[in-house]
Design a protein around this motif. Sequence first.
Motif: not given
Length: 292
Positions: A110-125
Amino acid sequence: MSAARGRPMQHVDRKSLYTDLEARIRYLHSFLDFGASDIEALRSGAKYIQALIPAVVNIVYRKLLQYDITARAFKTRSTAFEGPMDLSPDEMSPQILHRKSFLRAYLKKLCQDPTQMEFWEYLDKVGMMHTGIGRSQPLHIEYIHIGAGLAVIQDILSEAILSHPRLHIARKIAIVKALGKVIWIQNDLFTKWYVHDGDEFTDGMDYGDVEKEGWLNGKKVLSPEDEAAAASDASDDTACPGRRAAAARDAAPAAAAACPFTGITASMAGLKVDGKTKTEGEPKVEVVVNDQ
């Protein structure tokens, strides 16, 4: 003409919300006005959030083990855990120490880069894994407990940031608002796997081979440092600050060496779990880091 009347109505394709994760994230960002100011607030607040992680993890798992209906989930073996399991888990149980390491990794994410889609892919997983998809050992956590758990995390982080003695109130508000938006998007990425909205688009959808828990796009989410901390927890009774947290709520702050993010956070010296509480004996969390 008012600004609202002069603003053109945006079109949102309903099907894309259920079949295209990136489209869903764009819509949520737009609706919540999640933008550059929020990203900057998260970046500037990362060191404060990271310093809180050990205390948040301990409080969350103490809460989960307080009720039989949530504690029962820890009697089901995780696909990523092959160690011994206690039939009546407590904070010292191997499976709890293992799960704590994943929550630490999640909060770090949650402290990493939310501008990267991978950030949101992780939350989805994260949402998907709690419904049992992609697990060799079936596990389905009912949504009521998911929502309650996210609320506890948001409550702890918000109170700690807002009570920081040196942060300017405008900065406190910006961090809490940005963090709240991320947590509510995470909440949506849980509910998308639980509710039946959009089933006409996703019925029969092939999600392909699901990577095992702890992996995303071929990379391990749980760092070697986190794995080492989990292994140390399992063998050393003093390695984890939360291991005896229930019995030592009023003890001295955890040492910096016990934090899985040593070298990233500015300081762990000021992290305190204060036993003087306002409700139900739950500790008040305070965080002090070296401001720059």
